[in-house]
Motif scaffolding. Structure first.
Motif, PDB file in Angstrom:
ATOM      1  N   ALA A   1      10.767   4.471 -22.900  1.00 42.50           N
ATOM      2  CA  ALA A   1      10.606   3.378 -23.869  1.00 42.50           C
ATOM      3  C   ALA A   1      10.093   2.114 -23.211  1.00 42.50           C
ATOM      4  CB  ALA A   1      11.937   3.111 -24.568  1.00 42.50           C
ATOM      5  N   MET A   2      10.355   1.950 -21.923  1.00 47.95           N
ATOM      6  CA  MET A   2       9.898   0.770 -21.190  1.00 47.95           C
ATOM      7  C   MET A   2       8.462   0.913 -20.689  1.00 47.95           C
ATOM      8  SD  MET A   2      13.417   0.122 -18.994  1.00 47.95           S
ATOM      9  CE  MET A   2      12.723  -1.142 -17.949  1.00 47.95           C
ATOM     10  N   GLY A   3       7.876   2.097 -20.886  1.00 45.27           N
ATOM     11  CA  GLY A   3       6.508   2.327 -20.440  1.00 45.27           C
ATOM     12  C   GLY A   3       6.389   2.916 -19.062  1.00 45.27           C
ATOM     13  N   PHE A   4       7.484   3.454 -18.528  1.00 44.56           N
ATOM     14  CA  PHE A   4       7.469   4.058 -17.196  1.00 44.56           C
ATOM     15  C   PHE A   4       7.841   5.533 -17.266  1.00 44.56           C
ATOM     16  CE2 PHE A   4       8.002  -0.447 -16.346  1.00 44.56           C
ATOM     17  CZ  PHE A   4       7.115  -0.656 -15.306  1.00 44.56           C
ATOM     18  N   GLY A   5       7.365   6.190 -18.323  1.00 37.83           N
ATOM     19  CA  GLY A   5       7.653   7.613 -18.472  1.00 37.83           C
ATOM     20  C   GLY A   5       7.059   8.448 -17.357  1.00 37.83           C
ATOM     21  N   GLY A   6       5.963   7.984 -16.727  1.00 38.97           N
ATOM     22  CA  GLY A   6       5.347   8.744 -15.646  1.00 38.97           C
ATOM     23  C   GLY A   6       5.902   8.443 -14.283  1.00 38.97           C
ATOM     24  N   ALA A   7       6.862   7.533 -14.182  1.00 38.06           N
ATOM     25  CA  ALA A   7       7.425   7.183 -12.878  1.00 38.06           C
ATOM     26  C   ALA A   7       8.354   8.278 -12.390  1.00 38.06           C
ATOM     27  CB  ALA A   7       8.176   5.863 -12.976  1.00 38.06           C
ATOM     28  N   ARG A   8       8.419   8.410 -11.093  1.00 33.42           N
ATOM     29  CA  ARG A   8       9.359   9.367 -10.498  1.00 33.42           C
ATOM     30  C   ARG A   8      10.759   8.768 -10.542  1.00 33.42           C
ATOM     31  NH1 ARG A   8       8.897  12.175  -4.469  1.00 33.42           N
ATOM     32  NH2 ARG A   8      10.744  13.528  -4.695  1.00 33.42           N
ATOM     33  N   ILE A   9      11.723   9.558 -10.971  1.00 35.80           N
ATOM     34  CA  ILE A   9      13.099   9.083 -11.100  1.00 35.80           C
ATOM     35  C   ILE A   9      13.947   9.758 -10.031  1.00 35.80           C
ATOM     36  CG2 ILE A   9      15.111   8.911 -12.589  1.00 35.80           C
ATOM     37  CD1 ILE A   9      13.224   9.108 -14.987  1.00 35.80           C
ATOM     38  N   VAL A  10      14.577   8.964  -9.215  1.00 37.70           N
ATOM     39  CA  VAL A  10      15.551   9.469  -8.242  1.00 37.70           C
ATOM     40  C   VAL A  10      16.899   8.893  -8.656  1.00 37.70           C
ATOM     41  CG1 VAL A  10      16.229   9.585  -5.829  1.00 37.70           C
ATOM     42  CG2 VAL A  10      13.794   9.526  -6.440  1.00 37.70           C
ATOM     43  N   SER A  11      17.750   9.733  -9.223  1.00 40.07           N
ATOM     44  CA  SER A  11      18.998   9.250  -9.825  1.00 40.07           C
ATOM     45  C   SER A  11      20.175  10.093  -9.362  1.00 40.07           C
ATOM     46  CB  SER A  11      18.897   9.312 -11.354  1.00 40.07           C
ATOM     47  OG  SER A  11      18.697  10.645 -11.782  1.00 40.07           O
TER      48      SER A  11
ATOM     49  N   SER B   1       0.807  -1.231   0.000  1.00 40.14           N
ATOM     50  CA  SER B   1       0.000   0.000   0.000  1.00 40.14           C
ATOM     51  C   SER B   1       0.831   1.268   0.000  1.00 40.14           C
ATOM     52  CB  SER B   1      -0.922   0.000   1.229  1.00 40.14           C
ATOM     53  OG  SER B   1      -0.144  -0.096   2.430  1.00 40.14           O
ATOM     54  N   GLY B   2       2.120   1.180   0.295  1.00 40.23           N
ATOM     55  CA  GLY B   2       2.954   2.382   0.324  1.00 40.23           C
ATOM     56  C   GLY B   2       3.756   2.570  -0.947  1.00 40.23           C
ATOM     57  N   PRO B   3       4.707   3.492  -0.897  1.00 40.59           N
ATOM     58  CA  PRO B   3       5.564   3.719  -2.072  1.00 40.59           C
ATOM     59  C   PRO B   3       6.409   2.482  -2.386  1.00 40.59           C
ATOM     60  CG  PRO B   3       5.770   5.522  -0.485  1.00 40.59           C
ATOM     61  CD  PRO B   3       5.024   4.434   0.210  1.00 40.59           C
ATOM     62  N   VAL B   4       6.613   2.239  -3.667  1.00 41.69           N
ATOM     63  CA  VAL B   4       7.456   1.130  -4.112  1.00 41.69           C
ATOM     64  C   VAL B   4       8.696   1.713  -4.783  1.00 41.69           C
ATOM     65  CG1 VAL B   4       7.660  -0.843  -5.663  1.00 41.69           C
ATOM     66  CG2 VAL B   4       5.550  -0.489  -4.365  1.00 41.69           C
ATOM     67  N   LEU B   5       9.859   1.407  -4.208  1.00 42.47           N
ATOM     68  CA  LEU B   5      11.143   1.846  -4.757  1.00 42.47           C
ATOM     69  C   LEU B   5      11.739   0.697  -5.559  1.00 42.47           C
ATOM     70  CD1 LEU B   5      12.656   3.450  -1.501  1.00 42.47           C
ATOM     71  CD2 LEU B   5      11.018   4.443  -3.113  1.00 42.47           C
TER      72      LEU B   5
ATOM     73  N   PRO C   1       2.350   4.900  -9.666  1.00 44.74           N
ATOM     74  CA  PRO C   1       3.585   4.500 -10.362  1.00 44.74           C
ATOM     75  C   PRO C   1       4.722   4.323  -9.363  1.00 44.74           C
ATOM     76  CG  PRO C   1       3.151   6.840 -10.713  1.00 44.74           C
ATOM     77  CD  PRO C   1       1.942   6.282 -10.016  1.00 44.74           C
ATOM     78  N   PRO C   2       5.716   3.522  -9.697  1.00 46.66           N
ATOM     79  CA  PRO C   2       6.837   3.297  -8.778  1.00 46.66           C
ATOM     80  C   PRO C   2       7.792   4.476  -8.758  1.00 46.66           C
ATOM     81  CG  PRO C   2       7.253   2.176 -10.826  1.00 46.66           C
ATOM     82  CD  PRO C   2       5.868   2.764 -10.941  1.00 46.66           C
ATOM     83  N   VAL C   3       8.690   4.460  -7.806  1.00 45.00           N
ATOM     84  CA  VAL C   3       9.811   5.400  -7.754  1.00 45.00           C
ATOM     85  C   VAL C   3      11.047   4.631  -8.211  1.00 45.00           C
ATOM     86  CG1 VAL C   3      11.218   6.911  -6.312  1.00 45.00           C
ATOM     87  CG2 VAL C   3       8.767   6.661  -5.838  1.00 45.00           C
ATOM     88  N   ILE C   4      11.627   5.055  -9.314  1.00 46.00           N
ATOM     89  CA  ILE C   4      12.814   4.393  -9.856  1.00 46.00           C
ATOM     90  C   ILE C   4      14.036   5.009  -9.182  1.00 46.00           C
ATOM     91  CG2 ILE C   4      14.092   3.755 -11.916  1.00 46.00           C
ATOM     92  CD1 ILE C   4      11.209   2.677 -11.801  1.00 46.00           C
TER      93      ILE C   4
ATOM     94  N   PHE D   1      22.248   7.981 -14.460  1.00 43.65           N
ATOM     95  CA  PHE D   1      22.095   9.428 -14.618  1.00 43.65           C
ATOM     96  C   PHE D   1      20.842   9.733 -15.433  1.00 43.65           C
ATOM     97  CE2 PHE D   1      26.609   8.210 -14.512  1.00 43.65           C
ATOM     98  CZ  PHE D   1      26.971   8.801 -13.310  1.00 43.65           C
ATOM     99  N   ARG D   2      20.139  10.807 -15.051  1.00 46.13           N
ATOM    100  CA  ARG D   2      18.837  11.103 -15.641  1.00 46.13           C
ATOM    101  C   ARG D   2      18.862  11.202 -17.169  1.00 46.13           C
ATOM    102  NH1 ARG D   2      13.865  12.976 -13.989  1.00 46.13           N
ATOM    103  NH2 ARG D   2      14.597  12.952 -11.828  1.00 46.13           N
ATOM    104  N   PRO D   3      19.838  11.876 -17.813  1.00 43.68           N
ATOM    105  CA  PRO D   3      19.825  11.927 -19.284  1.00 43.68           C
ATOM    106  C   PRO D   3      19.877  10.542 -19.932  1.00 43.68           C
ATOM    107  CG  PRO D   3      21.402  13.516 -18.408  1.00 43.68           C
ATOM    108  CD  PRO D   3      20.982  12.655 -17.263  1.00 43.68           C
ATOM    109  N   ILE D   4      20.366   9.553 -19.202  1.00 44.03           N
ATOM    110  CA  ILE D   4      20.457   8.191 -19.729  1.00 44.03           C
ATOM    111  C   ILE D   4      19.189   7.408 -19.413  1.00 44.03           C
ATOM    112  CG2 ILE D   4      21.719   6.013 -19.583  1.00 44.03           C
ATOM    113  CD1 ILE D   4      24.233   7.636 -18.927  1.00 44.03           C
ATOM    114  N   VAL D   5      18.759   7.449 -18.149  1.00 39.85           N
ATOM    115  CA  VAL D   5      17.671   6.562 -17.723  1.00 39.85           C
ATOM    116  C   VAL D   5      16.298   7.071 -18.145  1.00 39.85           C
ATOM    117  CG1 VAL D   5      19.056   5.740 -15.807  1.00 39.85           C
ATOM    118  CG2 VAL D   5      17.449   7.608 -15.426  1.00 39.85           C
ATOM    119  N   ALA D   6      16.127   8.393 -18.293  1.00 42.85           N
ATOM    120  CA  ALA D   6      14.794   8.915 -18.630  1.00 42.85           C
ATOM    121  C   ALA D   6      14.305   8.413 -19.995  1.00 42.85           C
ATOM    122  CB  ALA D   6      14.801  10.440 -18.573  1.00 42.85           C
TER     123      ALA D   6
END
Length: 474
Positions: free
Chosen positions: A122-132, A8-12, A104-107, A112-117
């Protein structure tokens, strides 16, 4: 999967080798073109090691920065490549469990963001929060994920989260969250950047002779040094000549190395107990069929041009060199397909090719045959002993044996050409080189040497008497 769906909580979620079954940083670096130039740039970084200035864990910071600065077109190339990588390397089971959640999960990634975003989109997680990690701040890499997670997430969210990761380096994050799930995915693979790039010598150093500095110690300091000593005295432009010989060495070893590749493949396929290195089948190394010949042709052309003083190679010399390479390749294939006891005979010509291939296109000083012959004997004799059942063949004093053969051969040459050849500069250089290589074995032999005395004779007679007594009829 049930825990991820029902929490039920955030998923990292970790990215590399978890949600994405490869390493995003390595794949990004691998996208840089031209690949050879990028690879050489990274090898230069490995030599300079600037990450020692910024602390542990920051090597990828320097590597990615260097690629971005030297190859700025890599980002658009990466955005196009990310779609293909996402199709083949997304963790389907985990992604379906994440998509079943309302939030959505927290990735969380050391990437680095320019690489992982672009990859996540493309993987279908464009709306996920990215912590990088930040590319231009090495502190994130030094402190690990927990450091920048505390910066990006409030304390309550972190303490009430579920974390999925494969890495033991994420133990601080796993300890800080409510439900830690360390999971190693069998499908995950670490594919280093430029593993598919062919370069002469990579198979030799990574697979055939790993961690043995074989190129430096055996090829450059022994074989190549011999090539130089055999011919540089006759060169009108010595520096160009040495550079040309180095190109010929690359050309020759591009083909000779393929014999090692074939040797390992034959051993793995047909031998009950093949002698393969611990890295065989573990470390990926490109072993194409055509690229080595392209390298051999280009390096051979450059070598002949340099030896000729920046002039176009003579067609006859080019044809002779091509014939040497082809004959070497065929001899190695024959060697690999013979039974082990018969291999001792083609092994000699292979060592002759290794030691004297350059002699087909380069003039030699008079004493060069003696130096080459002694070098071939040094390599051939222990192999014969080894194949005949001598387990300690490689412990023989090989350099001292080489010195002995060289002295015998130069005396034979001097007997036909006059004693004056013994004091010529090439002969003295050969002698100094051979003595230097054998210096430790000479000291060891002298330390063990002693005169035979009467006591030795008496002791030997006593032992003989005892044997006679024990075997006689008593």
């Amino acid at each position: 999967m049930a825990a991820v769906r029902d929490f039920s909580g955030p998923v990292l979620v970790d990215l590399d080798e978890t949600l994405y079954l490869r390493n995003s940083t390595e794949d990004f670096i691998d996208t840089a073109r031209p690949a050879l130039a990028a690879y050489l740039l990274l090898k230069l970084l490995d030599v300079l090691r600037p990450w020692l200035l910024t602390g542990p864990g920051t090597r990828d910071v320097w590597r990615v920065r260097a690629v971005l600065l030297a190859f700025p077109w890599v980002l658009p190339l990466w955005r196009r490549r990310a779609a293909a990588l996402a199709r083949g390397a997304t963790n389907i089971a985990l992604s379906e469990a994440l998509e079943a959640r309302r939030e959505p999960p927290v990735i969380v990634t050391l990437g680095f963001r320019p690489i992982v975003a672009p990859l996540l989109a493309a993987m279908g997680f464009g709306g996920a929060r990215i912590v990088s990690a930040r590319l231009w701040n090495a502190a994130d890499r030094r402190g690990g994920k927990l450091g920048f997670l505390r910066r990006e997430l409030d304390h309550a969210a972190l303490r009430g989260s579920l974390c999925v990761t494969d890495s033991l380096e994420d133990m601080p994050v796993l300890d800080a969250c409510a439900l830690p799930l360390r999971t190693v995915w069998p499908e995950a693979r670490f594919h280093p950047a430029f593993a598919d790039l062919y370069l002469p010598g990579r198979y030799l150093t990574r697979i055939k002779r790993p961690n043995k500095h074989y190129i430096r110690r055996s090829i450059l300091q022994d074989d190549f040094a011999l090539w130089v000593l055999c011919s540089v005295w006759l060169a009108p432009l010595p520096l160009l000549h040495i550079a040309g010989l180095l190109c010929l060495l690359v050309s020759f070893w591009a083909i000779y190395e393929q014999g090692y590749v074939d040797n390992d493949r034959i051993a793995a396929r047909f031998e009950a107990d093949p002698r393969l290195s611990e890295t065989w089948g573990v470390i990926p190394v490109a072993t194409p069929s055509v690229a080595p010949w392209l390298w051999a042709g280009a390096a051979g052309f450059a070598g002949l041009a340099l030896i000729g003083g920046w002039s176009l190679p003579d067609p006859l010399s080019a044809a002779i060199w091509a014939g040497v390479l082809l004959a070497t390749a065929l001899c190695f294939r024959l060697f690999n397909r013979l039974d082990k006891s018969t291999r001792i005979w083609p092994y000699g010509p292979l060592q002759l090719a290794r030691c004297a291939a350059f002699a087909a296109v380069v003039p030699l000083v008079p004493m060069a045959p003696a130096a080459i012959g002694a070098h071939v004997v040094e390599k051939w004799v222990p192999y014969i002993v080894y194949r005949r059942g001598g387990g300690a063949a490689w412990d023989l004093p090989l350099h001292l044996m080489r010195l002995g053969f060289f002295l015998a051969l130069i005396l034979l040459i001097a007997a036909t050409q006059g004693l004056g050849v013994l004091i010529e500069a090439p002969t003295l250089a050969f002698l100094a080189f051979t003595l230097f290589k054998a210096r430790r074995e000479i000291r060891s032999a002298l330390a063990r040497a002693r005169w035979i005395t009467r006591a030795d004779r008496a002791s030997a007679g006593h032992r003989q008497t005892v044997v006679t007594d024990r075997t006689g009829a008593r």
